[in-house]
Design a protein around this motif. Sequence first.
Motif, PDB file in Angstrom:
ATOM      1  N   ILE A  98       6.222   7.964   0.235  1.00 58.07           N
ATOM      2  CA  ILE A  98       7.286   8.041   0.893  1.00 58.07           C
ATOM      3  C   ILE A  98       8.082   6.689   0.637  1.00 58.07           C
ATOM      4  CG2 ILE A  98       6.374   9.406   3.023  1.00 58.07           C
ATOM      5  CD1 ILE A  98       5.968   6.768   4.422  1.00 58.07           C
ATOM      6  N   PRO A  99       9.273   6.669   0.838  1.00 55.63           N
ATOM      7  CA  PRO A  99      10.076   5.074   0.580  1.00 55.63           C
ATOM      8  C   PRO A  99       9.101   4.042   1.293  1.00 55.63           C
ATOM      9  CG  PRO A  99      11.706   6.881   1.223  1.00 55.63           C
ATOM     10  CD  PRO A  99      10.174   7.562   1.609  1.00 55.63           C
ATOM     11  N   LEU A 100       9.152   3.013   0.313  1.00 59.74           N
ATOM     12  CA  LEU A 100       8.612   1.702   0.570  1.00 59.74           C
ATOM     13  C   LEU A 100       8.908   1.347   2.055  1.00 59.74           C
ATOM     14  CD1 LEU A 100       6.429  -0.227  -0.471  1.00 59.74           C
ATOM     15  CD2 LEU A 100       8.163  -1.377  -1.455  1.00 59.74           C
ATOM     16  N   GLU A 101      10.513   1.467   2.339  1.00 61.85           N
ATOM     17  CA  GLU A 101      11.170   0.965   3.450  1.00 61.85           C
ATOM     18  C   GLU A 101      10.232   1.749   4.846  1.00 61.85           C
ATOM     19  OE1 GLU A 101      13.440  -0.481   0.158  1.00 61.85           O
ATOM     20  OE2 GLU A 101      12.619   1.444   0.646  1.00 61.85           O
ATOM     21  N   ASP A 102      10.062   2.980   4.696  1.00 63.18           N
ATOM     22  CA  ASP A 102       9.580   3.887   5.699  1.00 63.18           C
ATOM     23  C   ASP A 102       8.125   3.634   6.159  1.00 63.18           C
ATOM     24  OD1 ASP A 102      11.828   5.361   5.818  1.00 63.18           O
ATOM     25  OD2 ASP A 102      11.050   7.167   4.968  1.00 63.18           O
ATOM     26  N   TYR A 103       7.190   2.966   4.952  1.00 67.21           N
ATOM     27  CA  TYR A 103       6.065   2.673   5.295  1.00 67.21           C
ATOM     28  C   TYR A 103       6.187   1.271   6.279  1.00 67.21           C
ATOM     29  CZ  TYR A 103       3.300   5.010   1.801  1.00 67.21           C
ATOM     30  OH  TYR A 103       2.484   6.084   1.007  1.00 67.21           O
ATOM     31  N   ILE A 104       7.125   0.371   5.928  1.00 68.56           N
ATOM     32  CA  ILE A 104       7.185  -0.590   6.678  1.00 68.56           C
ATOM     33  C   ILE A 104       7.770  -0.627   8.223  1.00 68.56           C
ATOM     34  CG2 ILE A 104       8.313  -2.981   6.738  1.00 68.56           C
ATOM     35  CD1 ILE A 104       8.326  -2.812   3.376  1.00 68.56           C
ATOM     36  N   LYS A 105       8.656   0.325   8.222  1.00 62.72           N
ATOM     37  CA  LYS A 105       9.401   0.699   9.533  1.00 62.72           C
ATOM     38  C   LYS A 105       8.031   1.150  10.472  1.00 62.72           C
ATOM     39  CE  LYS A 105      13.817   2.527   8.456  1.00 62.72           C
ATOM     40  NZ  LYS A 105      14.678   3.828   8.518  1.00 62.72           N
ATOM     41  N   CYS A 106       7.242   1.664   9.829  1.00 62.93           N
ATOM     42  CA  CYS A 106       6.205   2.465  10.734  1.00 62.93           C
ATOM     43  C   CYS A 106       4.854   1.381  10.881  1.00 62.93           C
ATOM     44  CB  CYS A 106       5.630   3.778  10.043  1.00 62.93           C
ATOM     45  SG  CYS A 106       6.721   5.005   9.974  1.00 62.93           S
ATOM     46  N   ALA A 107       5.172   0.044  10.442  1.00 62.05           N
ATOM     47  CA  ALA A 107       4.408  -0.899  10.757  1.00 62.05           C
ATOM     48  C   ALA A 107       2.880  -0.226  10.041  1.00 62.05           C
ATOM     49  CB  ALA A 107       4.047  -1.280  12.019  1.00 62.05           C
ATOM     50  N   VAL A 108       2.851   0.315   8.941  1.00 67.84           N
ATOM     51  CA  VAL A 108       1.488   0.797   8.355  1.00 67.84           C
ATOM     52  C   VAL A 108       0.787  -0.978   7.759  1.00 67.84           C
ATOM     53  CG1 VAL A 108       1.989   2.914   7.992  1.00 67.84           C
ATOM     54  CG2 VAL A 108       2.431   1.190   6.009  1.00 67.84           C
ATOM     55  N   ILE A 139      -2.066   0.696   0.003  1.00 68.54           N
ATOM     56  CA  ILE A 139      -2.096   1.806   0.959  1.00 68.54           C
ATOM     57  C   ILE A 139      -1.389   2.901   0.315  1.00 68.54           C
ATOM     58  CG2 ILE A 139      -1.038   2.519   3.397  1.00 68.54           C
ATOM     59  CD1 ILE A 139      -0.508  -0.206   4.138  1.00 68.54           C
ATOM     60  N   ASP A 140      -0.481   2.903  -0.347  1.00 72.14           N
ATOM     61  CA  ASP A 140      -0.176   3.815  -1.151  1.00 72.14           C
ATOM     62  C   ASP A 140      -1.137   4.547  -2.153  1.00 72.14           C
ATOM     63  OD1 ASP A 140       2.692   5.762  -1.689  1.00 72.14           O
ATOM     64  OD2 ASP A 140       1.699   5.209  -3.607  1.00 72.14           O
ATOM     65  N   GLU A 141      -1.796   3.547  -2.790  1.00 78.52           N
ATOM     66  CA  GLU A 141      -2.576   3.995  -3.918  1.00 78.52           C
ATOM     67  C   GLU A 141      -3.794   4.746  -3.227  1.00 78.52           C
ATOM     68  OE1 GLU A 141      -3.547   0.213  -5.770  1.00 78.52           O
ATOM     69  OE2 GLU A 141      -1.305   0.438  -7.140  1.00 78.52           O
ATOM     70  N   LYS A 142      -4.308   4.064  -2.189  1.00 77.70           N
ATOM     71  CA  LYS A 142      -5.459   4.525  -1.473  1.00 77.70           C
ATOM     72  C   LYS A 142      -5.328   5.947  -0.864  1.00 77.70           C
ATOM     73  CE  LYS A 142      -8.816   1.844  -2.411  1.00 77.70           C
ATOM     74  NZ  LYS A 142     -10.058   2.319  -3.296  1.00 77.70           N
ATOM     75  N   LEU A 143      -3.866   6.174  -0.477  1.00 75.84           N
ATOM     76  CA  LEU A 143      -3.242   7.499  -0.076  1.00 75.84           C
ATOM     77  C   LEU A 143      -3.519   8.564  -0.933  1.00 75.84           C
ATOM     78  CD1 LEU A 143      -0.434   6.787   2.674  1.00 75.84           C
ATOM     79  CD2 LEU A 143      -2.467   8.543   3.009  1.00 75.84           C
ATOM     80  N   ARG A 144      -3.280   8.086  -2.165  1.00 82.02           N
ATOM     81  CA  ARG A 144      -3.264   9.364  -3.159  1.00 82.02           C
ATOM     82  C   ARG A 144      -4.441   9.626  -3.544  1.00 82.02           C
ATOM     83  NH1 ARG A 144       1.677   9.507  -6.091  1.00 82.02           N
ATOM     84  NH2 ARG A 144       3.231   8.120  -5.380  1.00 82.02           N
ATOM     85  N   GLU A 145      -5.633   8.566  -3.370  1.00 82.33           N
ATOM     86  CA  GLU A 145      -6.970   9.111  -3.826  1.00 82.33           C
ATOM     87  C   GLU A 145      -7.672   9.644  -2.758  1.00 82.33           C
ATOM     88  OE1 GLU A 145      -9.345   5.269  -4.399  1.00 82.33           O
ATOM     89  OE2 GLU A 145      -7.854   4.500  -5.785  1.00 82.33           O
ATOM     90  N   ALA A 146      -7.204   9.417  -1.579  1.00 80.53           N
ATOM     91  CA  ALA A 146      -7.575  10.157  -0.329  1.00 80.53           C
ATOM     92  C   ALA A 146      -7.306  11.527  -0.323  1.00 80.53           C
ATOM     93  CB  ALA A 146      -7.142   9.515   1.102  1.00 80.53           C
ATOM     94  N   ILE A 147      -6.013  11.829  -0.822  1.00 78.64           N
ATOM     95  CA  ILE A 147      -5.410  13.249  -0.732  1.00 78.64           C
ATOM     96  C   ILE A 147      -6.020  13.918  -1.831  1.00 78.64           C
ATOM     97  CG2 ILE A 147      -3.174  14.468  -1.439  1.00 78.64           C
ATOM     98  CD1 ILE A 147      -1.542  11.928  -0.206  1.00 78.64           C
ATOM     99  N   LYS A 253       3.168   4.746  15.510  1.00 78.77           N
ATOM    100  CA  LYS A 253       3.897   5.034  14.401  1.00 78.77           C
ATOM    101  C   LYS A 253       3.158   5.151  12.943  1.00 78.77           C
ATOM    102  CE  LYS A 253       8.430   3.803  16.406  1.00 78.77           C
ATOM    103  NZ  LYS A 253       9.608   2.779  16.067  1.00 78.77           N
ATOM    104  N   SER A 254       2.355   4.254  12.804  1.00 78.96           N
ATOM    105  CA  SER A 254       1.644   3.858  11.832  1.00 78.96           C
ATOM    106  C   SER A 254       0.564   5.275  11.716  1.00 78.96           C
ATOM    107  CB  SER A 254       0.838   2.580  11.836  1.00 78.96           C
ATOM    108  OG  SER A 254      -0.126   2.508  10.634  1.00 78.96           O
ATOM    109  N   ILE A 255      -0.177   5.576  12.633  1.00 74.73           N
ATOM    110  CA  ILE A 255      -1.145   6.470  12.578  1.00 74.73           C
ATOM    111  C   ILE A 255      -0.421   7.952  12.203  1.00 74.73           C
ATOM    112  CG2 ILE A 255      -2.830   7.952  13.947  1.00 74.73           C
ATOM    113  CD1 ILE A 255      -3.285   5.476  15.596  1.00 74.73           C
ATOM    114  N   GLY A 256       0.779   7.934  12.848  1.00 65.34           N
ATOM    115  CA  GLY A 256       1.417   9.259  12.578  1.00 65.34           C
ATOM    116  C   GLY A 256       2.018   9.223  11.381  1.00 65.34           C
ATOM    117  N   CYS A 257       2.511   8.095  10.598  1.00 63.32           N
ATOM    118  CA  CYS A 257       2.914   8.084   9.082  1.00 63.32           C
ATOM    119  C   CYS A 257       1.810   8.612   8.296  1.00 63.32           C
ATOM    120  CB  CYS A 257       3.399   6.861   9.025  1.00 63.32           C
ATOM    121  SG  CYS A 257       3.755   6.378   7.336  1.00 63.32           S
ATOM    122  N   MET A 258       0.486   8.157   8.714  1.00 68.96           N
ATOM    123  CA  MET A 258      -0.647   8.248   7.662  1.00 68.96           C
ATOM    124  C   MET A 258      -0.914   9.737   7.767  1.00 68.96           C
ATOM    125  SD  MET A 258      -1.537   5.741   6.251  1.00 68.96           S
ATOM    126  CE  MET A 258       0.104   5.158   5.979  1.00 68.96           C
TER     127      MET A 258
END
Length: 288
Positions: A98-108, A139-147, A253-258
């Motif tokens: 997702i856009p980098l800015e959206d990660y930050i908006k969600c406080a991940v 976070i994004d890299e580990k998400l990709r691995e998890a997926i 927001k962070s849990i929701g984003c993930m």
Amino acid sequence: MAKEKLKEAKLEKKEIKKDSNKEMKEGLKSLAEELKHRLIGSEEGKLKPEETEGVLGEGNNDDLDKEIQEASEKITKEEVEKEAKEIKKQKETGETLIPLEDYIKCAVHLGTKVITPHMRKFVYKRRADGLAVINTVAIDEKLREAIKFLVDYETDKIYLVCRREAGWEAAEKFAEVTGIRTFTKKYPPGITTNLILEDFFEAELTIICDPWMDRNAMFDTYKLKKPVLGLCDTNNFTTYVTKLIPCNNKAKKSIGCMLFILAREYCKAKKIPFKAKMEDFTGPLEGN
């Protein structure tokens, strides 16, 4: 003569007790030192002295949750732009899930004031208020691995657990769109290990939203020698987690984003219709 022998016996008993107490104290001291070394003394996870305070206290803390939740809600548009610019300056970022800015908006990226040796490698700085900041690219890299890991399992062989209230709505939405069995509020102990339970079921993968809050499910899975995929914050120990996603696991927001990203990518891989938006998981993002 008898009195002298009695006196000697009492003195001897007193000395034995004294030595025993001394040995016990030394033993406890050694144990404490060994534990301290295991937690903060290894070369891989060495922390600064000020970072080790509270390292053992990773348990459920309502004040901590409230602090992180408030900090997550207070992220401004200016902060989003500043953080995104700083991340891009430090490392070239390719296309993110997702856009980098959206990660930050969600406080991940917001961690806690405690950093365990297990999570230190994902932290790149502290804010002025003492909160750790997790590297968003990591976070994004580990998400990709998890997926990649997650999509190898069929829907009926996975279950998700989220005991933290901030994640209940997102967890229920996750269940709705993926069809994956989900437990919020309370996890029924032994539901995957006790054959005589009426609701017993077999699973091949457990998803948890916090290794501490969801530890009963994590330990049940460990007993069965099955994998665990977990959302892990900076104050978590990850010993029993097979695949981790470093992130803020305290805020809605962070849990929701993930969970949104995991659900979207899982459904895409399994060809399950997916029409949900991120705000269905996180709640409104306007005003940030």
